[in-house]
Design a protein around this motif. Structure first.
Motif, PDB file in Angstrom:
ATOM      1  N   HIS A  84       9.693  -4.606  -8.853  1.00 43.68           N
ATOM      2  CA  HIS A  84      10.149  -5.231 -10.086  1.00 43.68           C
ATOM      3  C   HIS A  84      11.223  -4.475 -10.879  1.00 43.68           C
ATOM      4  O   HIS A  84      12.155  -5.103 -11.369  1.00 43.68           O
ATOM      5  CB  HIS A  84       8.964  -5.504 -11.017  1.00 43.68           C
ATOM      6  N   THR A 132       1.853  -7.387  -3.095  1.00 48.09           N
ATOM      7  CA  THR A 132       1.002  -6.567  -3.959  1.00 48.09           C
ATOM      8  C   THR A 132       0.691  -5.248  -3.259  1.00 48.09           C
ATOM      9  O   THR A 132       0.310  -5.253  -2.088  1.00 48.09           O
ATOM     10  CB  THR A 132      -0.295  -7.329  -4.281  1.00 48.09           C
ATOM     11  N   SER A 188       4.928  -2.054 -12.565  1.00 44.88           N
ATOM     12  CA  SER A 188       4.394  -2.833 -11.443  1.00 44.88           C
ATOM     13  C   SER A 188       4.536  -4.335 -11.650  1.00 44.88           C
ATOM     14  O   SER A 188       4.310  -5.108 -10.737  1.00 44.88           O
ATOM     15  CB  SER A 188       2.914  -2.493 -11.223  1.00 44.88           C
ATOM     16  N   THR A 189       4.890  -4.733 -12.852  1.00 43.33           N
ATOM     17  CA  THR A 189       4.957  -6.167 -13.160  1.00 43.33           C
ATOM     18  C   THR A 189       6.376  -6.565 -13.573  1.00 43.33           C
ATOM     19  O   THR A 189       7.218  -5.704 -13.837  1.00 43.33           O
ATOM     20  CB  THR A 189       4.004  -6.503 -14.317  1.00 43.33           C
ATOM     21  N   THR A 193      -4.511  -8.433  -7.441  1.00 47.07           N
ATOM     22  CA  THR A 193      -4.608  -6.968  -7.455  1.00 47.07           C
ATOM     23  C   THR A 193      -6.056  -6.486  -7.449  1.00 47.07           C
ATOM     24  O   THR A 193      -6.351  -5.452  -6.871  1.00 47.07           O
ATOM     25  CB  THR A 193      -3.884  -6.372  -8.686  1.00 47.07           C
ATOM     26  N   ASP A 206       2.816  -2.234  -7.236  1.00 50.83           N
ATOM     27  CA  ASP A 206       3.536  -3.512  -7.248  1.00 50.83           C
ATOM     28  C   ASP A 206       2.501  -4.624  -7.396  1.00 50.83           C
ATOM     29  O   ASP A 206       1.562  -4.710  -6.598  1.00 50.83           O
ATOM     30  CB  ASP A 206       4.318  -3.750  -5.938  1.00 50.83           C
ATOM     31  N   ALA A 207       2.685  -5.480  -8.381  1.00 50.50           N
ATOM     32  CA  ALA A 207       1.710  -6.543  -8.630  1.00 50.50           C
ATOM     33  C   ALA A 207       2.320  -7.898  -8.287  1.00 50.50           C
ATOM     34  O   ALA A 207       3.345  -8.272  -8.849  1.00 50.50           O
ATOM     35  CB  ALA A 207       1.278  -6.527 -10.098  1.00 50.50           C
ATOM     36  N   ASP A 208       1.684  -8.588  -7.341  1.00 52.18           N
ATOM     37  CA  ASP A 208       2.104  -9.962  -7.032  1.00 52.18           C
ATOM     38  C   ASP A 208       0.880 -10.852  -6.808  1.00 52.18           C
ATOM     39  O   ASP A 208       0.814 -11.607  -5.829  1.00 52.18           O
ATOM     40  CB  ASP A 208       3.027  -9.963  -5.796  1.00 52.18           C
ATOM     41  N   TYR A 266       1.302 -14.250  -7.113  1.00 52.26           N
ATOM     42  CA  TYR A 266       1.422 -14.344  -8.567  1.00 52.26           C
ATOM     43  C   TYR A 266       1.882 -15.716  -9.034  1.00 52.26           C
ATOM     44  O   TYR A 266       1.326 -16.295  -9.960  1.00 52.26           O
ATOM     45  CB  TYR A 266       2.379 -13.268  -9.100  1.00 52.26           C
ATOM     46  N   LEU A 287      -2.588  -0.969 -13.967  1.00 55.08           N
ATOM     47  CA  LEU A 287      -1.265  -1.451 -13.573  1.00 55.08           C
ATOM     48  C   LEU A 287      -0.266  -0.380 -13.982  1.00 55.08           C
ATOM     49  O   LEU A 287      -0.192  -0.035 -15.164  1.00 55.08           O
ATOM     50  CB  LEU A 287      -0.919  -2.741 -14.327  1.00 55.08           C
TER      51      LEU A 287
END
Lengths: 237, 237, 237, 237, 237, 237
Positions: free
Chosen positions: E23, C35, C71-72, C125, C120-122, C177, C67
């Motif tokens: 991603h 993230t 990012s997802t 967040t 970047d979302a993991d 995530y 977001l």
């Protein structure tokens, strides 16, 4: 005789519970038959932008109207991204009608907010709103005068509202939802305690109407509004 | 002893009027002290767009919450051009809490709408909403089953909600508006009939809080929710 | 042991690049595992309308969260016609958390803007945002003091945030995530350098949780936040 | 005698230029004195969402109304972020009035769009819009029938609209802007070729009105609408 | 010689970090001097509503652009209630430019999303966005082909973009923010690998410009774009 | 020779009706062939918020553009919930072009509103709007000076606008809608009475274009704009 055993010129049962809410200066739960509306009145130390911009003296009165989502047979959506034309028309009508009952120059710098929230809808919600708001306004004015929050009573007359229509070719008074859905003509009439008209809004729904029918509907409306004004009078003694 | 003579671990008077509205499948007027909320439940033959798009089986439950303009001391504006963060948070919380009481796979293709309309606000409106909506949902489920509109009862447990807080350094249960305004910490706890937690949302308002205070607040919440669950049980027999 | 070989009570790798952006007073690119969030702090000579209207002294701090679309895993839509409930909740949480670290009376007439943009979302967040924004705020305060743009340092403590949850019936710290998607319970805990709680937000996702599980999660959160506070301390020397 | 030398029961000069626009099936530039409105009619192969949802047969007719920014004395803002209550009321009125002239079951699956764009406003814009749109609709129906785009003519009667009012205690016909601004009562009356009423909308502006005044205004409206219907007839031969 | 020691016909340092995000199919962090933009490319199995409605074959490519709030000297507001004219113009330009590099009939039923998020703004953000997005698109196409997510490579040429202007009466290439603010004329030129023009957008800011100045600016733009195309080529080998 | 018998370097018929509207200070109905636009100019005693905020002296000029719904072959929707990117681009272009003709420091505290409402669209609407608005502005300035509503004439030059393009590989002047739809390249050129450029906006629609084609298009645009400036001159004597 109508389905609910009323004569064509007969109102539904009209009841009011005054002081229904904890906070506002005046409030009423009004019932027109099964239709129930919470009417409340609050006052704020402000006037609309356009009055300040144009340097208009005196105060203002405005109204908002809402059907609660579960007030109707099919759940109605909340108007959270803008208000429908129907809602706009109704709350503008409520506002104009109550302003006709007031001399707003007597409350300079203040705005009266009328809120009409329908909790059960069975026809005639706008008329119930106006008739209930009038009584809530009487109560609020009394309280605000007593508390010194306004110097003069802005109310100069009373207003009442009732619907009339043409159903199966006959003029009828105070239509419930089922009657309203089947009516050929629908008319809302707002009047003062002096028997003068404030608003007349007649619409051909399924069929156009003649001058004679117009006259009959006005006769019924005058009768109905007189009776509502009597009921209001009892509540505010 | 608190201003209203309650012990720190004492709830306010909690009352419900069931069947308060004419149209919806279930409805309750719930009172937490002076706080009053109309909770109603309707069911529609539809599921949200995202469920269809992702081909998710089962049904859905969603909630909407509103303060009527005159429910608070100063008139609050209607949210007609978008909903505030506060309202969003509350209605998302109500929705999650009631979904925790249901197995929505039992009502495929249907959406349950929970509407919570606050008519008098004196603190704890979101907890009153959840607790009242639970009972309205029980009533609606019974009616819909009987009418054959749903095949299975989706309800798998009951949920109740109560607020706790730290006020003058002491943990207290079910805060009224004045207490809430002065509280150092504010926490909402939602629980099931099995004494399990559904949500715990604690926020330092004026001061941060210790683990010990956290524990005390949870103790009070457990006690309060048990009592509310008892009250709910009586209404739905 | 978890899929990524961490113990249940182990944080992911946490890194910060300070001074990541050219313009703002303080900025940090923070990484919680994969993230990544850009946190920045700017100060403006203004306070919100409601503070002026109510004549409240002191300054204000507010936060915005986003977001980035890419990012997802699936591209997420930009929120250009109003902000989702989820985004609202997160940015309100960030704002409350950072306000708990400040005495805003020390910056009268000023507003601190916290911007958290997830690239970047993991998972986690919101916790990465709060923890990174705290460091960006420390950097900004130092710079603004030096430049004379603020007279006093508004920071009175540090805050850190971490997520905990119940996964396969075990309490785990700092969920990525994939873990978060499968967790039965999800809880975010925000704490100060003095080990006090600022916020506790626990939600039953797939299953409700017991008091014992609540306690275990709080234990893990305390441990995790202590470690994050150490990492923050190193960056701002 | 009025300022512009008209008798109380006299219309302003009414003119129409038919075929005013290049693209639409029917169009008219109508003048009511100095008021000028472009009325146009287009037809699309679609019906509103709610008709499909409720599986209603037949077609639909809807209207839109706009004041061009420079059509009034002070430039009026474009309604680009939502439409005012006034505009909503007017375009709903235009739509209802023209629907009363049609049997929309004759054009299944089609929607008639009425566009009324006011280029010069000098009072009576909604009545000019309705009266001009009727003629544009006659022209469009003829053309679409000829081209085979509709199978049957949906028009079953003609409608005309005129304003009446009470000015200095006298009933007057077809008020220009200056008269309208000073009128005590303002009423719009929409009628069919058979002398039946479609809509009656009377509003007390500065003073309420008696039954006698109501009757006088209706007399004038009947006279005015008959004359407008004659003018329309000449244009569509 | 310019303030930053560049010749009038000299670009700033241009760098790219490819694969910058976790991603998306393709991503680039591009730097034009101090300007930094995250460009990313994702592909979805959908085409816009208007393509389906008009039954247009092939795929689509669309672009979105955003200044992060802290990317500029004064914090810029997020566009959460609608997008400014400036943003609209830029993202439409990016979209048209990248579509000119593609034959979208080769990706039927798919939409390519280009996201350009400016993290540091120092002039030329739209040109950096286009130039970086081109490389991100090359990377994404390669990856998607390999994974079988697209059958054919839609890219038919490369595009690059650069700004030119008139500053102190001289034509200059690739203006930084300070130069741009003082320029008399500002022009953005987008070109293909074949030295053909895709877009030419020149605007007189402080002074109008002659045909001779126009020609000089075009000369500089051609030179600059050739150099950018070389830099792009190196990144995608 | 073109379909409408024009040479490649030939304008369509250009006509203006000045004083077309009743209220605004200046107004023109301009025709470029079958394209017709109502251009009007009004002046208000206000400047935009951002000018006051930044304490900028002088006045402002802004433009709005609209296609009436029935101005195009298929009815176009009114932009009532936000304005499309295309509309934004056009009205920004009109505004910049007219500002290039003015020294707004000469009208401190005032805003000039340009309204361009297209009633018939057959290509070139933005160029017709600019060319017509210039004349309406000349008329308005004269009238406002005479009435003493402005002290100085803000106009310092005249501007005209024309479209050029590449059609079937040939450069053509002033494209009608059918030509525009089939053109490979589309360019709008705005120039002053001194033959200087204000804006050059060229876009590859179906094919990119060479430097040589660019030059030919600019030649045609210069010729066309000179002729339009002559036509404007005749109207304002």
């Amino acid at each position: 005789m109508r389905k609910d055993n009323r004569e064509n010129n007969e109102l539904r049962n009209i009841n009011m519970i005054t002081g229904y809410l904890m906070h506002p200066a005046g409030s009423v739960l009004i019932e027109f038959g099964k239709t129930r509306v919470i009417c409340s009145v609050t006052v704020a130390d402000e006037v609309p932008h356009w009055m300040r911009a144009q340097n208009i003296k005196g105060g203002w009165l405005t109204a908002e109207y809402q059907l609660l989502p579960s007030s109707t047979g099919d759940r109605v959506r909340r108007e959270r991204k803008g208000v429908s034309g129907r809602t706009q028309e109704i709350q503008r009508l409520i506002g104009r009608s109550l302003r006709a009952a007031c001399d707003l120059e007597k409350i300079p710098g203040k705005t009266i907010y009328i809120d009409c929230d329908v909790i059960d809808a069975d026809g005639g919600t706008r008329c119930a709103s106006i008739s209930g708001a009038m009584t809530a306004l009487r109560i609020a004015a009394k309280k605000l005068l007593k508390e010194g929050k306004i110097k003069e009573n802005p109310i100069i007359t009373d207003v009442a509202a009732v619907s009339v229509g043409i159903l199966d070719n006959e003029a009828v008074l105070d239509l419930c939802y089922e009657e309203d859905s089947n009516a050929e003509v629908d008319m809302n009439v707002i009047m003062t305690a002096e028997n003068e008209f404030v608003e007349v809004q007649g619409t051909a729904e399924a069929r156009t109407f003649s001058r004679k029918q117009m006259d009959k509907m006005l006769d019924l409306a005058v009768k109905g509004n007189k009776e509502i004004l009597e009921i209001q009078k009892k509540e505010i003694i």
